[in-house]
Design an enzyme around this catalytic site. Structure first.
Site, short mmCIF file in Angstrom:
data_model
loop_
_atom_site.label_atom_id
_atom_site.label_comp_id
_atom_site.label_asym_id
_atom_site.label_seq_id
_atom_site.Cartn_x
_atom_site.Cartn_y
_atom_site.Cartn_z
CG HIS A 46 15.76 55.77 54.68
ND1 HIS A 46 14.46 55.94 54.26
CD2 HIS A 46 16.49 55.65 53.54
CE1 HIS A 46 14.41 55.95 52.94
NE2 HIS A 46 15.63 55.77 52.47
CB CYS B 176 32.66 61.10 69.31
SG CYS B 176 33.07 59.36 69.61
ZN ZN Z 1 34.12 58.93 67.59
#
Ligand code: ZN
Length: 243
Positions: free
Chosen positions: A113, A146
């Site tokens: 997981h 990100c």
């Molecule tokens: Zn990214």
């Protein structure tokens, strides 16, 4: 004539980490399944589609104590068996990384997981330490993007609605078919495909040992059922395998 020590596979579930203070989150009776609002925070579709869900998820990760948890006697017993020269592979349903913290080499632990100790970008798949993402949340970014591509970041765990990594699962199946002893520890063996590994091990001739407080659907196939607490049972059982 030399005899090869038997390959020992250990499938671990939430029960192995309760002594480390980590509750069962994702099991059939786990915290998330009993709280629909909490379950949304860890369901891929909701997470990707709703910035508010993501903000709440980051706050949940920030407060989660999993990253501060320490391994217990059961995790240490597994690592000691490996250090004693016995071939050991861990297949875990847990995301806490405690097998590795106890000393198991990373490459010998299959995390079905994923791991809560890393973040991953849902777009470019860049990964990094969860601490780095949480530091950005602490500094005021409520949904950190990100840094490589601007995509949505998430915990490197398998959310509800996501597939298990087929490579990791394939390795788990191969180990299960090749091991001589298979311990299922602290798992209710109710979540597929992890649960099916117990049956697969027995079908392929491994000695199946189930260490769990409650009955499981695979008890009939087990050579040994152990109901005593994992923290004492596992060190004793694995100690018997040390050459
Ligand atoms: Zn990214």
């Amino acid at each position: 004539m030399s005899t090869q020590p038997p390959l020992v596979a250990i499938l671990s579930g939430a029960g192995i980490s309760t002594d480390s203070g980590i509750p069962d989150y994702r099991g059939p009776n786990g915290l998330w399944r009993r709280d629909p609002e909490a379950e949304k925070l860890v369901t891929y579709e909701f997470y990707m589609g709703d910035p508010d869900i993501r903000r709440r998820s980051w706050q949940m990760r920030r407060k989660n104590r999993t990253l501060a948890a320490q391994p217990n006697d059961a995790h240490r017993a597994v690592a000691e068996l490996e250090k004693a020269g016995v071939p050991v592979r861990v297949i875990t349903q847990n995301v806490d990384g405690l097998h590795q913290l106890a000393g198991m080499p990373d490459r010998k632990v299959l995390e079905l997981h994923g791991t809560a100790r890393k973040f991953v970008c849902t777009q470019c798949h860049a990964r990094g330490p969860m601490e780095d993402a949480l530091a950005r949340v602490e500094a005021g970014e409520d949904d950190p993007a990100c840094l490589v591509c601007g995509g949505i970041l998430k915990s490197a765990t398998v959310m509800f609605g996501e597939r298990l990594d087929p490579v990791v699962l394939g390795e788990a199946v191969a180990i299960t078919k090749n091991c001589q002893v298979f311990f299922a520890v602290g798992s209710s063996l109710q979540v597929q495909p992890a649960a099916g590994l117990a049956g697969l091990a027995a079908d392929n001739g491994a000695r199946l040992v189930i260490v769990n407080a409650e009955a499981t659907p695979y008890d009939d196939q087990a050579a040994e059922l152990v109901r005593e607490p994992i923290g004492t049972a596992l060190p004793r059982l694995l100690g018997e395998l040390v050459p």
